[in-house]
Each structure stands twice: as structure tokens, then as C-alpha cells.
Design an enzyme around this catalytic site. Sequence first.
Site, PDB file in Angstrom:
ATOM      1  CB  SER A  81      -8.697   0.375  -2.344  1.00  0.00           C
ATOM      2  OG  SER A  81      -7.845   0.490  -1.247  1.00  0.00           O
ATOM      3  CG  ASP A 109      -5.290  -1.009  -2.626  1.00  0.00           C
ATOM      4  OD1 ASP A 109      -5.835  -2.108  -2.445  1.00  0.00           O
ATOM      5  OD2 ASP A 109      -4.983  -0.244  -1.701  1.00  0.00           O
ATOM      6  CE1 TYR A 145      -4.766  -3.551   5.169  1.00  0.00           C
ATOM      7  CE2 TYR A 145      -2.386  -3.418   4.970  1.00  0.00           C
ATOM      8  CZ  TYR A 145      -3.620  -3.592   4.399  1.00  0.00           C
ATOM      9  OH  TYR A 145      -3.718  -3.796   3.045  1.00  0.00           O
ATOM     10  CD  GLN A 175      -3.007   6.017  -3.103  1.00  0.00           C
ATOM     11  OE1 GLN A 175      -3.331   6.853  -3.926  1.00  0.00           O
ATOM     12  NE2 GLN A 175      -2.805   6.310  -1.841  1.00  0.00           N
ATOM     13  NE  ARG A 227      -4.452  -1.268   1.052  1.00  0.00           N
ATOM     14  CZ  ARG A 227      -5.590  -1.503   1.654  1.00  0.00           C
ATOM     15  NH1 ARG A 227      -5.665  -1.470   2.953  1.00  0.00           N
ATOM     16  NH2 ARG A 227      -6.668  -1.752   0.959  1.00  0.00           N
TER      17      ARG A 227
HETATM   18  P1  NAD Z   1      -9.217  -3.771   6.397  1.00  0.00           P
HETATM   19  O1  NAD Z   1     -10.121  -4.271   5.316  1.00  0.00           O
HETATM   20  O2  NAD Z   1      -7.992  -4.525   6.720  1.00  0.00           O
HETATM   21  O3  NAD Z   1     -10.074  -3.624   7.762  1.00  0.00           O
HETATM   22  C1  NAD Z   1     -11.260  -2.878   7.782  1.00  0.00           C
HETATM   23  C2  NAD Z   1     -11.279  -1.981   8.995  1.00  0.00           C
HETATM   24  O4  NAD Z   1     -11.533  -2.747  10.162  1.00  0.00           O
HETATM   25  C3  NAD Z   1      -9.978  -1.239   9.258  1.00  0.00           C
HETATM   26  O5  NAD Z   1     -10.241   0.151   9.274  1.00  0.00           O
HETATM   27  C4  NAD Z   1      -9.547  -1.760  10.614  1.00  0.00           C
HETATM   28  O6  NAD Z   1      -8.874  -0.774  11.376  1.00  0.00           O
HETATM   29  C5  NAD Z   1     -10.873  -2.136  11.228  1.00  0.00           C
HETATM   30  N1  NAD Z   1     -10.793  -3.017  12.398  1.00  0.00           N
HETATM   31  C6  NAD Z   1      -9.974  -4.062  12.628  1.00  0.00           C
HETATM   32  N2  NAD Z   1     -10.221  -4.615  13.830  1.00  0.00           N
HETATM   33  C7  NAD Z   1     -11.238  -3.906  14.380  1.00  0.00           C
HETATM   34  C8  NAD Z   1     -11.955  -3.991  15.617  1.00  0.00           C
HETATM   35  N3  NAD Z   1     -11.646  -4.914  16.524  1.00  0.00           N
HETATM   36  N4  NAD Z   1     -12.938  -3.103  15.855  1.00  0.00           N
HETATM   37  C9  NAD Z   1     -13.237  -2.150  14.929  1.00  0.00           C
HETATM   38  N5  NAD Z   1     -12.603  -2.027  13.737  1.00  0.00           N
HETATM   39  C10 NAD Z   1     -11.619  -2.889  13.482  1.00  0.00           C
HETATM   40  O7  NAD Z   1      -8.815  -2.257   6.129  1.00  0.00           O
HETATM   41  P2  NAD Z   1      -8.764  -1.458   4.775  1.00  0.00           P
HETATM   42  O8  NAD Z   1     -10.129  -1.075   4.373  1.00  0.00           O
HETATM   43  O9  NAD Z   1      -7.984  -2.229   3.798  1.00  0.00           O
HETATM   44  O10 NAD Z   1      -7.999  -0.122   5.197  1.00  0.00           O
HETATM   45  C11 NAD Z   1      -6.971  -0.110   6.157  1.00  0.00           C
HETATM   46  C12 NAD Z   1      -6.223   1.193   6.058  1.00  0.00           C
HETATM   47  O11 NAD Z   1      -5.420   1.241   4.880  1.00  0.00           O
HETATM   48  C13 NAD Z   1      -7.062   2.430   6.031  1.00  0.00           C
HETATM   49  O12 NAD Z   1      -6.395   3.404   6.796  1.00  0.00           O
HETATM   50  C14 NAD Z   1      -7.034   2.875   4.612  1.00  0.00           C
HETATM   51  O13 NAD Z   1      -7.271   4.255   4.461  1.00  0.00           O
HETATM   52  C15 NAD Z   1      -5.634   2.495   4.251  1.00  0.00           C
HETATM   53  N6  NAD Z   1      -5.457   2.322   2.814  1.00  0.00           N
HETATM   54  C16 NAD Z   1      -4.291   2.756   2.245  1.00  0.00           C
HETATM   55  C17 NAD Z   1      -4.128   2.600   0.883  1.00  0.00           C
HETATM   56  C18 NAD Z   1      -2.884   3.062   0.207  1.00  0.00           C
HETATM   57  O14 NAD Z   1      -2.119   3.795   0.757  1.00  0.00           O
HETATM   58  N7  NAD Z   1      -2.636   2.590  -1.011  1.00  0.00           N
HETATM   59  C19 NAD Z   1      -5.091   1.996   0.111  1.00  0.00           C
HETATM   60  C20 NAD Z   1      -6.251   1.561   0.752  1.00  0.00           C
HETATM   61  C21 NAD Z   1      -6.417   1.710   2.101  1.00  0.00           C
END
Ligand code: NAD
Length: 407
Positions: free
Chosen positions: A133, A130, A230, A127, A122
Site C-alpha cells: 500500500s 503494508d 484481492y 496496516q 492484510r
Molecule cells: P493489487 O495491486 O493486487 O491489484 C490492483 C487492482 O487490480 C485490484 O483492485 C484488483 O482487483 C484489480 N484487478 C485485477 N484483475 C483485474 C482485471 N482483470 N480487470 C480490472 N482490474 C483488475 O491490489 P491492491 O492495490 O493491493 O488492493 C487490493 C485490495 O486490498 C483492495 O480492496 C484494497 O483496498 C485492499 N487493501 C487492504 C489492506 C488492508 O486491509 N491492510 C491494505 C491495502 C489494500
Amino acid sequence: MITIGVPAEGPDEARIGLSPDTAKKLGKYGAKIQVVSGAGLRSRISDQDYTDAGVTIVKTDQDAVKGADIVLTVRRPSLELAKSMKQGALVIGMLDPFSDAAGLDALAKSGVDLFSMELMPRITRAQVMDVLSSQSNLAGYKAVIDAAAAFGRALPMMMTAAGTVPAAKVFVMGAGVAGLQAIATAKRLGAIVTATDVRPAAKEQVESLAAKFVAVEDEEFKEAETAGGYAKEMSDAYKKKQAELVAKHVANQDVVITTALIPGRPAPILLTKTMIESMKPGSIIVDLAVERGGNAELSKPGEVIEHNGVTLMGKLNMPGLLPVNASALYAKNLFAFVESMIDKESNALALNWDDELVKGTGIAKAGEIVNERVAEALKSSPAKPEAAKPTQTSETTTPKTPKGDTT
Ligand code: NAD
């Protein structure tokens, strides 16, 4: 010249990894593309659409992969199909890298190199590649639409001469990509939206969508994000405090959408049976984490069930329920990755195993598993002859982890 093959997906997968748009873009690099007839139909892409984009339509999956340098898939291809591929072909797809390590090993031993798009680092450069996403975003939207359709009431407040319809309360658990889209969608539909997450960065994002953030914000919470952005596995003490807060909140909600995941771990249980039983009859729970064991104790993969009047939706492959958009975005993700492997002078394939995108996604190279975690999993469950069965079926969407196993 690079040859790219696209076989058809299994019956449970409506998406496809090539769009007419990406076919045209690959064509600009002189790529020869062969797609099996009908492969795009469930994403509303006809053979003619592909032909117009310069693709050659072939009769069988074997014809599609024959001689291909790169094979683009959504799910893991079957071992049988991999055997029709040329040695050293690059298979790029969502290969579900942490389940059935023996199956992956068998694929690797057939002589193809495997790249799992879920493992794309990530970083800013990646991006556009991804897939988590691009696909989770659609899942978050669809979860709210499904909940709204199943809910026996309206989501927005309506003031009419005959009385006022109250706004529904929607609670989103996990405010990552899917959760943030669920929040935005529920807000657009006029619901009163709250959300929780264990990552402190999520608070601001939730609030920027005009939803209220609900979480125990202690010292552990402030440290709960990994360098990769994460969630970390939380301590039992934190989980207890958070569960108490959530329990009170959930009892008052009409719709709960759960999206919480921790990379490489089973999904945390956030809605216990007692919490579910505290909800009013007619309430809806959509468990988007059901394929990884589920966030709701009672949700069942692939099923919509009712418990004490509460509907629990555990549909699988939510992005695949919006195949037209999901395929268009996924195809763009794949194109960007493939484009990064093309030498722009000669239009030849120039795979660089030192590139962090290649290293990050590469699972198997020259017959060997090169991803450490897959190799570890393989050591604990070495290949059995029957492990080499085709995996491009619904098996890939069954839960891989028992509920409640968050250790
Ligand atoms: P994910 O699918 O791994 O998890 C979904 C969400 O569940 C996350 O926000 C996580 O913090 C939350 N979670 C985990 N355990 C939990 C609990 N016990 N109670 C409540 N919530 C809980 O996450 P994701 O959607 O892939 O995104 C994770 C992060 O990565 C975000 O900050 C997102 O903005 C970031 N991101 C970065 C990029 C990039 O830089 N290329 C791309 C996509 C997402």
C-alpha cells in the site's frame, strides 16, 4: 541490545529502509544501528542526518551487516553480502518472493532468516506495515504525473478568450491502492476520470472519488473478491465480455493507466494491440503492471515507446522515482514490523514464529525455506550453482512472466 544493519542498495534502487525518524524510534529501544556511508543520499538523507538520529556510519556494506541481528533492506541482498551476516540474522526487505526461488534458497542456506514484506497479511494490526500500500499509492500518483507531463495537451478544461481547452479523459484500469490514487490525482488535475476493476467493492470506492465505474457487473463480478480483498482470476467468458466493453471505452480515452494485478499470477492483459491501435495519436498509456508482465500487450519493461502515435510507458520501480517519500513510508513500515518483535521489558529481540505477521512474511528459517509457494517453486527449478549470484541489481525488476500467460 539489538544491532540493526543497513547496507546500501544497488544502482537501480534509490530507496532505503531506515529514516532518521525510524532510527530515533529504534534508538528508544536501545538498538545499535549501523548504516553504510551514503546509503540514504538518493533519498536525501545525509550521513549527518543519520548521525544526528543516533546512527553509527560505517565504511562498507560488510561493516553495516557485521554482527547485526536485523538487516533492513529494500531489495534482496546479494549472497556475497549475506555471507558476511551473522548466523540467524533476520533479513527484512521486499525480497520479491516469487521470483528466483533458487536464489532465495541460496540466501537461506547461507544461514540468515528471510522476511518478505510483500507477504505481510492484510489485517488491521499490520496496516502500518503494508509496503504494497505505502509504495503503490505513490506509484499511482506518479503514473498520472508522468502521463500529464508526456501528454501534448492539458488535463483540465480551460475556458479562455481564445477558445476552450477540453478536459482530457483518463481511464484507470484496476482500482486498488495504486488505481485509487491515480483516480484521485487525475481528478485533482481536472481530467474526466473513469475506472474499472473486477472486484465489486471497487465500484463504491471509485464512485466515492467522483469517477465513473465501467465494468461488466454480472454474477461472476459479484463473487470476484477473495477473503483477503484481492482480485480472483476471472473466467475466459467474463474476460471476453469485459474486453468488449473496455475496447469501446478505450478508443475514446486520452490517457489509460493500468494497475491490475492478481496475487502470485502474471498480470492480466487488459489492453490488446488492437485496443491500443484504436486510440488516438498523442494518447498515453502508463502500465504500472509492467514488472509482472504488463496489462498492455505492447508495453516494454523499463522503456517508453511509441506505437502508432500512442506512447506506452513501462517504467520500472515507480515508487523508487519518488524516493524521499517512498523511503520515509517504507522505513515506517519496517519499523512497525521490527517494533512488533521487540520485548518491551528487556528491549531484546523476541521473535515469535507463531505470530501471524512473522509466519506470513517469513520465507526462510534456520537454513530452510518455510514458505510453501517458494518451496513449490524450488521443487520445479532446483538450485543451480549459478543461481547463487547477487540479486540486488536491476534483475529483480525485469519481468518474470511472459505476456498473455494468464493461466
Ligand atoms: P493489487 O495491486 O493486487 O491489484 C490492483 C487492482 O487490480 C485490484 O483492485 C484488483 O482487483 C484489480 N484487478 C485485477 N484483475 C483485474 C482485471 N482483470 N480487470 C480490472 N482490474 C483488475 O491490489 P491492491 O492495490 O493491493 O488492493 C487490493 C485490495 O486490498 C483492495 O480492496 C484494497 O483496498 C485492499 N487493501 C487492504 C489492506 C488492508 O486491509 N491492510 C491494505 C491495502 C489494500
